[in-house]
Design a protein around this motif. Sequence first.
Motif, PDB file in Angstrom:
ATOM      1  N   ARG A  74       0.827  -1.211   0.000  1.00 50.28           N
ATOM      2  CA  ARG A  74       0.000   0.000   0.000  1.00 50.28           C
ATOM      3  C   ARG A  74       0.859   1.257   0.000  1.00 50.28           C
ATOM      4  O   ARG A  74       0.495   2.262  -0.604  1.00 50.28           O
ATOM      5  CB  ARG A  74      -0.962  -0.005   1.188  1.00 50.28           C
ATOM      6  CG  ARG A  74      -2.088  -1.009   1.000  1.00 50.28           C
ATOM      7  CD  ARG A  74      -3.216  -0.795   1.955  1.00 50.28           C
ATOM      8  NE  ARG A  74      -3.943   0.434   1.668  1.00 50.28           N
ATOM      9  CZ  ARG A  74      -4.816   0.986   2.499  1.00 50.28           C
ATOM     10  NH1 ARG A  74      -5.043   0.431   3.670  1.00 50.28           N
ATOM     11  NH2 ARG A  74      -5.439   2.089   2.171  1.00 50.28           N
TER      12      ARG A  74
ATOM     13  N   ARG B 153       1.794   1.682  -3.569  1.00 48.70           N
ATOM     14  CA  ARG B 153       0.686   2.076  -4.442  1.00 48.70           C
ATOM     15  C   ARG B 153       0.298   3.530  -4.285  1.00 48.70           C
ATOM     16  O   ARG B 153      -0.239   4.144  -5.198  1.00 48.70           O
ATOM     17  CB  ARG B 153      -0.532   1.179  -4.164  1.00 48.70           C
ATOM     18  CG  ARG B 153      -0.337  -0.189  -4.767  1.00 48.70           C
ATOM     19  CD  ARG B 153      -1.485  -1.092  -4.462  1.00 48.70           C
ATOM     20  NE  ARG B 153      -1.224  -2.418  -5.015  1.00 48.70           N
ATOM     21  CZ  ARG B 153      -1.881  -3.497  -4.654  1.00 48.70           C
ATOM     22  NH1 ARG B 153      -2.838  -3.417  -3.756  1.00 48.70           N
ATOM     23  NH2 ARG B 153      -1.584  -4.649  -5.190  1.00 48.70           N
TER      24      ARG B 153
ATOM     25  N   LEU C  76     -12.095  10.027  -5.862  1.00 46.65           N
ATOM     26  CA  LEU C  76     -12.319   8.964  -4.870  1.00 46.65           C
ATOM     27  C   LEU C  76     -11.081   8.713  -4.001  1.00 46.65           C
ATOM     28  O   LEU C  76     -11.136   8.798  -2.769  1.00 46.65           O
ATOM     29  CB  LEU C  76     -12.731   7.671  -5.584  1.00 46.65           C
ATOM     30  CG  LEU C  76     -13.053   6.485  -4.673  1.00 46.65           C
ATOM     31  CD1 LEU C  76     -14.352   6.723  -3.944  1.00 46.65           C
ATOM     32  CD2 LEU C  76     -13.134   5.183  -5.464  1.00 46.65           C
ATOM     33  N   ALA C  77      -9.956   8.419  -4.647  1.00 49.51           N
ATOM     34  CA  ALA C  77      -8.752   8.083  -3.878  1.00 49.51           C
ATOM     35  C   ALA C  77      -8.171   9.292  -3.148  1.00 49.51           C
ATOM     36  O   ALA C  77      -7.812   9.178  -1.973  1.00 49.51           O
ATOM     37  CB  ALA C  77      -7.716   7.432  -4.783  1.00 49.51           C
TER      38      ALA C  77
ATOM     39  N   ARG D 178     -10.506   9.563  -0.119  1.00 48.88           N
ATOM     40  CA  ARG D 178     -10.589   8.425   0.796  1.00 48.88           C
ATOM     41  C   ARG D 178      -9.229   7.934   1.257  1.00 48.88           C
ATOM     42  O   ARG D 178      -9.087   7.424   2.360  1.00 48.88           O
ATOM     43  CB  ARG D 178     -11.316   7.261   0.125  1.00 48.88           C
ATOM     44  CG  ARG D 178     -12.717   7.593  -0.301  1.00 48.88           C
ATOM     45  CD  ARG D 178     -13.610   7.804   0.903  1.00 48.88           C
ATOM     46  NE  ARG D 178     -14.952   8.177   0.503  1.00 48.88           N
ATOM     47  CZ  ARG D 178     -16.037   7.910   1.213  1.00 48.88           C
ATOM     48  NH1 ARG D 178     -15.936   7.297   2.369  1.00 48.88           N
ATOM     49  NH2 ARG D 178     -17.218   8.275   0.782  1.00 48.88           N
ATOM     50  N   VAL D 179      -8.231   8.036   0.377  1.00 49.90           N
ATOM     51  CA  VAL D 179      -6.914   7.495   0.739  1.00 49.90           C
ATOM     52  C   VAL D 179      -6.021   8.590   1.302  1.00 49.90           C
ATOM     53  O   VAL D 179      -5.388   8.431   2.333  1.00 49.90           O
ATOM     54  CB  VAL D 179      -6.250   6.830  -0.481  1.00 49.90           C
ATOM     55  CG1 VAL D 179      -4.874   6.310  -0.112  1.00 49.90           C
ATOM     56  CG2 VAL D 179      -7.131   5.693  -0.987  1.00 49.90           C
TER      57      VAL D 179
ATOM     58  N   ARG E 146      -7.106  11.555   2.248  1.00 53.28           N
ATOM     59  CA  ARG E 146      -7.876  12.363   3.210  1.00 53.28           C
ATOM     60  C   ARG E 146      -7.803  13.839   2.893  1.00 53.28           C
ATOM     61  O   ARG E 146      -7.674  14.676   3.782  1.00 53.28           O
ATOM     62  CB  ARG E 146      -7.377  12.129   4.632  1.00 53.28           C
ATOM     63  CG  ARG E 146      -7.309  10.677   5.008  1.00 53.28           C
ATOM     64  CD  ARG E 146      -8.388  10.327   6.000  1.00 53.28           C
ATOM     65  NE  ARG E 146      -8.565   8.889   6.046  1.00 53.28           N
ATOM     66  CZ  ARG E 146      -9.702   8.268   5.722  1.00 53.28           C
ATOM     67  NH1 ARG E 146     -10.756   8.951   5.372  1.00 53.28           N
ATOM     68  NH2 ARG E 146      -9.783   6.960   5.771  1.00 53.28           N
TER      69      ARG E 146
ATOM     70  N   ARG F  88      -7.053  10.080 -13.280  1.00 49.06           N
ATOM     71  CA  ARG F  88      -7.340   9.471 -11.980  1.00 49.06           C
ATOM     72  C   ARG F  88      -6.048   9.060 -11.287  1.00 49.06           C
ATOM     73  O   ARG F  88      -5.885   9.244 -10.077  1.00 49.06           O
ATOM     74  CB  ARG F  88      -8.254   8.251 -12.181  1.00 49.06           C
ATOM     75  CG  ARG F  88      -8.639   7.556 -10.912  1.00 49.06           C
ATOM     76  CD  ARG F  88      -9.672   6.491 -11.146  1.00 49.06           C
ATOM     77  NE  ARG F  88      -9.133   5.327 -11.838  1.00 49.06           N
ATOM     78  CZ  ARG F  88      -9.815   4.217 -12.069  1.00 49.06           C
ATOM     79  NH1 ARG F  88     -11.078   4.124 -11.690  1.00 49.06           N
ATOM     80  NH2 ARG F  88      -9.264   3.200 -12.698  1.00 49.06           N
TER      81      ARG F  88
ATOM     82  N   LEU G 149      -3.313  11.501  -7.628  1.00 49.95           N
ATOM     83  CA  LEU G 149      -2.638  11.129  -6.382  1.00 49.95           C
ATOM     84  C   LEU G 149      -1.193  11.606  -6.361  1.00 49.95           C
ATOM     85  O   LEU G 149      -0.423  11.240  -5.480  1.00 49.95           O
ATOM     86  CB  LEU G 149      -2.686   9.610  -6.204  1.00 49.95           C
ATOM     87  CG  LEU G 149      -4.078   9.046  -5.897  1.00 49.95           C
ATOM     88  CD1 LEU G 149      -4.133   7.555  -6.144  1.00 49.95           C
ATOM     89  CD2 LEU G 149      -4.458   9.360  -4.462  1.00 49.95           C
TER      90      LEU G 149
END
Lengths: 245, 339
Positions: free
Chosen positions: A79, A82, A106-107, A110-111, A113, A155, A159
């Motif tokens: 993780r 990733r 989404l990420a 959610r990931v 924050r 997408r 990140l």
Amino acid sequence: MMPAIKAAGLVKSFGHGQRALDDVSLHVYSGEVLVVMGPSGSGKSTLIRTFNGLESIDEGHLEVLGIPLDADHDERQIRRVRRRVGMVFQQFNLFPHLSILDNITLAPIRVQRRPRKEAENRAIELLTQMGIAEQASKYPAQLSGGQQQRVAITRALALNPEVMLFDEPTSALDPERVKEVLDAMRSLAKDGMTMVVVTHEMGFAREVADRVLFMDEGRVVEVSQPDQLDKSKRWQRMASWGGQH
Amino acid sequence: MQPGPSAFKRLKRQLLANPLDGLITVVVLALLGWATISTLHWLVFGADWRVVSQNLPLYAFGSYPADQRWRPFLWIALLITLTLLTLLGPSRGWIRKALPLVWIAMVPCGVVLLAGGFGLLPIPSHAWGGLTLTLLLTACSGVLALPLGILLALGRQTSLAIIQRSCAVYIDVMRAVPLIAVLFFGQLLIPLFLPMHLELNRVLRAVLAFALFLAAYIAEDVRGGLQAIPRTQREAAAVLGLSPQQTLWLVVLPQAMRTALPALTNQAVGLLQNTSLMAILGLVELLGISLSLLANPDFIGRYLEVYIWLAGVYWLVCTAMALLARHLEHQLSPQTSAN
Ligand SMILES: Nc1ncnc2c1ncn2[C@@H]1O[C@H](COP(=O)(O)OP(=O)(O)OP(=O)(O)O)[C@@H](O)[C@H]1O
Ligand SMILES: [Mg+2]
């Protein structure tokens, strides 16, 4: 230059039989674009998928951004990797039940924050760079393949990854849609992104790659600089099959 | 599809192709005509609808105390309002956003309105009845069965062998037993599992039995939905750094439930109809109240009227449910409509 990915003696086999990866060693340097080519079943997907833990290796040493992903790695290490490595698939793999904007945020929300507002602004900014900002509120099925793939790239970029992996990103596209996706990848490379790209696009390889790696039967059989490609037997053979220049 | 003479010609070709077909057509038409005429004749001259018209409050509320009937009335009125609002109301805005929550709130709301408490006079459950009880049984069992069914479906997919096996066994056993047996067992067995002083009323026992039964079927529908999701969706979520739980909640389940929705709608309509089995166990829901009315000397022999009326009421409620479900499907699938 620092290696972003260090692989030494990677071995991977699926159950019984032939090895999908057979003693693969390579470095991918920071800011480098590495293009991976080879016939179907030669292990290209398997190799690139080990770089973010989608496949685990049986033997060898693998280090991604300084994080070891050897055979005995655990879920937490995967993780961590990733979160810093983005991936784009041949079939886009967007979430069909979410709008384009929600797919992208989404990420981050959610990931990572991040606040929704901030994530959405960043998403719109990236979509604008990709030239598809007006699609933000649509759903994946309403977009063309080329647009969907650009959303998939967005997408991943949302990140802020340090490495991007592409597994045949243009193979599922209509020929007239290939260029828009390659252009997006080209500008990404220009911005200095570290990229590993599995592709059959010879024009892209010649123009954008820093090195081209050929695989066959799970082995790395050749590594070439783009300017030496014309001397390569494998390259010539690919070109004679009706290569896409 | 074609209008006028050609459609007529096609009919003629299909129905009167040869003498035998022609004969069959004539006989069938004669039978249909005779049935229609005698039905109409009975409806107008034979039927006595007083068994229905004089007992409307009973059909609606059972033997609920007359001065408290506004409570079930209010609940049903709310349900109807909500149905109309959902089907015909604005397609966006805060009302639309609030609707799902309000629908869920209808279940506890109905229980409190019927049972009392919170300043309302407590009414024991044996006084609940009629359409109100039918709807309450349906709503409560459904709301309990859905999460249970989802858990069972997920349990069946885990890598933990014990959980996986026990979920599979539970589902298979429940699906092998007829509902009426589960309901009887529910009435007799559930009290045995509970501490002495905690006595569950019959309605609650029925709801539990229903939910336990239905969950097995829901689990299978949800499993179908889960299996329809390609592995690549999980990979895409994993690659973005989503945890397995987040992947489940944000990516897998929403899609699986959407796929399972048509099957789940069938379950819901079936559930409503199956609540009529509770009449055999002595609950006076819609069918139960009708049976007790038929036992009344004033209305003796009026079976046909009562059952036609019942069929109409069930049809109306089931149609409303089907419309709501189709609406939900429509709401949830904007992504399938390519522009
Ligand atoms: N999940 C799997 N289970 C079993 N065997 C697999 C699996 N994935 C890949 N393989 C096998 O591993 C070998 C390498 O496959 P891989 O997908 O890496 O090839 P590739 O170079 O990406 O081919 P393509 O160009 O067709 O995508 C093949 O022989 C393939 O059959
Ligand atoms: Mg591949």
